[in-house]
Design an enzyme around this catalytic site. Sequence first.
Site, PDB file in Angstrom:
ATOM      1  N   ARG A 129      12.185  -7.407  12.242  1.00  0.00           N
ATOM      2  CA  ARG A 129      11.943  -7.709  10.833  1.00  0.00           C
ATOM      3  C   ARG A 129      12.552  -9.049  10.414  1.00  0.00           C
ATOM      4  NH1 ARG A 129      10.185  -5.215   5.961  1.00  0.00           N
ATOM      5  NH2 ARG A 129       9.060  -3.444   6.749  1.00  0.00           N
TER       6      ARG A 129
ATOM      7  N   THR B 133       3.947  -5.936   2.124  1.00  0.00           N
ATOM      8  CA  THR B 133       3.547  -6.583   3.369  1.00  0.00           C
ATOM      9  C   THR B 133       2.079  -6.274   3.617  1.00  0.00           C
ATOM     10  OG1 THR B 133       5.726  -6.057   4.197  1.00  0.00           O
ATOM     11  CG2 THR B 133       4.140  -6.847   5.803  1.00  0.00           C
TER      12      THR B 133
ATOM     13  N   ASP C 162       0.812  -1.218   0.000  1.00  0.00           N
ATOM     14  CA  ASP C 162       0.000   0.000   0.000  1.00  0.00           C
ATOM     15  C   ASP C 162       0.847   1.271   0.000  1.00  0.00           C
ATOM     16  OD1 ASP C 162      -2.586  -1.220   0.088  1.00  0.00           O
ATOM     17  OD2 ASP C 162      -2.113  -1.834   2.127  1.00  0.00           O
TER      18      ASP C 162
HETATM   19  N1  ATP Z   1      14.228   0.998  -3.939  1.00  0.00           N
HETATM   20  C1  ATP Z   1      13.714   1.280  -2.740  1.00  0.00           C
HETATM   21  N2  ATP Z   1      14.475   1.233  -1.627  1.00  0.00           N
HETATM   22  C2  ATP Z   1      13.967   1.493  -0.405  1.00  0.00           C
HETATM   23  N3  ATP Z   1      12.673   1.815  -0.174  1.00  0.00           N
HETATM   24  C3  ATP Z   1      11.862   1.869  -1.244  1.00  0.00           C
HETATM   25  C4  ATP Z   1      12.341   1.618  -2.569  1.00  0.00           C
HETATM   26  N4  ATP Z   1      11.299   1.761  -3.427  1.00  0.00           N
HETATM   27  C5  ATP Z   1      10.237   2.104  -2.662  1.00  0.00           C
HETATM   28  N5  ATP Z   1      10.569   2.162  -1.361  1.00  0.00           N
HETATM   29  C6  ATP Z   1       9.697   2.404  -0.192  1.00  0.00           C
HETATM   30  O1  ATP Z   1       9.216   1.147   0.268  1.00  0.00           O
HETATM   31  C7  ATP Z   1       8.089   1.377   1.112  1.00  0.00           C
HETATM   32  C8  ATP Z   1       7.178   0.176   1.138  1.00  0.00           C
HETATM   33  O2  ATP Z   1       6.538   0.057  -0.063  1.00  0.00           O
HETATM   34  P1  ATP Z   1       5.403  -0.965  -0.482  1.00  0.00           P
HETATM   35  O3  ATP Z   1       4.172  -0.228  -0.697  1.00  0.00           O
HETATM   36  O4  ATP Z   1       5.841  -1.754  -1.656  1.00  0.00           O
HETATM   37  O5  ATP Z   1       5.293  -2.024   0.694  1.00  0.00           O
HETATM   38  P2  ATP Z   1       4.474  -1.994   2.026  1.00  0.00           P
HETATM   39  O6  ATP Z   1       3.669  -3.217   2.072  1.00  0.00           O
HETATM   40  O7  ATP Z   1       3.781  -0.684   2.201  1.00  0.00           O
HETATM   41  O8  ATP Z   1       5.580  -2.032   3.080  1.00  0.00           O
HETATM   42  P3  ATP Z   1       6.708  -3.086   3.421  1.00  0.00           P
HETATM   43  O9  ATP Z   1       8.020  -2.394   3.169  1.00  0.00           O
HETATM   44  O10 ATP Z   1       6.480  -3.369   4.872  1.00  0.00           O
HETATM   45  O11 ATP Z   1       6.500  -4.272   2.561  1.00  0.00           O
HETATM   46  C9  ATP Z   1       7.485   2.670   0.609  1.00  0.00           C
HETATM   47  O12 ATP Z   1       7.480   3.614   1.647  1.00  0.00           O
HETATM   48  C10 ATP Z   1       8.422   3.121  -0.514  1.00  0.00           C
HETATM   49  O13 ATP Z   1       8.644   4.505  -0.491  1.00  0.00           O
END
Ligand code: ATP
EC number: 2.7.1.91
Length: 481
Positions: free
Chosen positions: A278, A211, A180
Amino acid sequence: MENDQFMCPTDIITGIVFIDGELAMLTLTADGELRWTEYGLRQYLSMKKDVLGFIVEGKQIRVKAVVEKEAGGICCGQFGGDFVRKDFVFEPLIDQNGWCYKLRQYLDSLGRPKRLLVFVNPFGGKKSAREIFVKEVKPLFEDADVQLEIQETKYQLHAKEFVKSMDVSKYDGIVCVSGDGILVEVVNGLLERADWRNALKLPIGMVPAGTGNGMIKSLLDTVGLRCCANSATISIIRGHKRSVDVATIAQGNTKFFSVLMLAWGLIADIDIESEKFRWMGSARIDFYALQRIICLRRYNGRILFLPAPGFEGYGQPASCSLYQEPHVSDKEVGYQGPETKFEDLEWREMKGPFVTIWLHNVPWGAENTLTAPAAKFSDGYLDLIVLKNCPKLVLLSLMRQTSSGTHVESPYIVYIKVKAFVLEPGALVDEPDKEGIIDSDGEVLARGKRTYKCDQKALMSYDKLQVTVDQGLATLFSPEY
Ligand SMILES: Nc1ncnc2c1ncn2[C@@H]1O[C@H](COP(=O)(O)OP(=O)(O)OP(=O)(O)O)[C@@H](O)[C@H]1O
């Protein structure tokens, strides 16, 4: 045309074709069915539901389709899903061009997206977004002949920056192969544009690869589909849309636009502080939740809300002043929140101590958490869940019940709908010099004193904030409902 004698006046095209080396009569009907008889059995494909696209291979036409799996089939982890790809190949005896033209014309009339911007976050969830995209998503879009511009996100807020300055006229929609977090970045980026009204008409599609996949789980579950890349991608290709409410969380002039949820207290603490663990994978949430329940924190504070019709009896009467609505002038860039005139309405309040406060826009907070079972995508209200106090054993069972949504039936929980909401967060009851965390859509919005990573800057301070809702402001690709 030589097949006129077989044609019903409303059929789009009909003709004799070879299917599997046998002659057959094939018809594209006016209501969008490709019908034929094969081995004595009547067969059909629905252009709207089953057919993704077609290609010409020499004298043959290969129709790329998907068919729904039998109910109760097995979904193999992130791969697999509700649909299987199935090609249907036929060879018209004459007029191949006529068939191609009519099939194309019918598909074009469905208003499906043809050019999509796709964000793939290689970092989110189990770091499998790239693999999901290549194995599950891309082949389906290729079958549907959708042009893709792929952007791998390279850092946090990359997707937000990109959509803030992109040429919106180049795309028919945006797809996030992520959790999300990227969806929220995209919504915030579009709303910060000067042409946000137009930009926000671009539908946003989600393919679960993070996640927290609460939004796509909410969309697919509503129509009984599984939360997987296959079902999500097919929903995007079919091109149906639905609008979704957007909440503006404001603290003075600082704003954050939320499409999922806001949490304070126990739920925010579990979401954010469990990051320490984590390395445990998804078990970290259960492990840390147990720890937090054993050493339960209760927070001082106050909430104010404007109840939706039918919920006026909750809390006590209160007066409330919202932040001054910004004067909308040509100088303001971007969306400034809904135009509200709420001050004179009948606000209600609840005073702490609180265990947790949850404010939800859609039913599912994550794939396994049905936080707000009654939440609607675009009713203009947010679902408010308040837990003030409860025995620890009951709390443990309530946490388990979030997977089925039955926690909201507990007498310890207040579950109502609100039109606007104000949070005045306070310190811990037992440690007055320690405060809490406010989390929205998986991001830390505010960190109070002595919280986890409190030295890191957050968008807002741990202080009063207000939430207002704009009904159906954003558009999502959605399965037909
Ligand atoms: N290449 C990258 N390196 C590090 N962070 C990133 C990268 N690309 C995107 N992000 C960040 O990763 C975060 C998580 O994104 P995403 O929506 O895919 O997963 P999520 O389910 O919200 O969280 P999780 O990280 O717990 O899986 C966002 O805040 C985004 O800004």
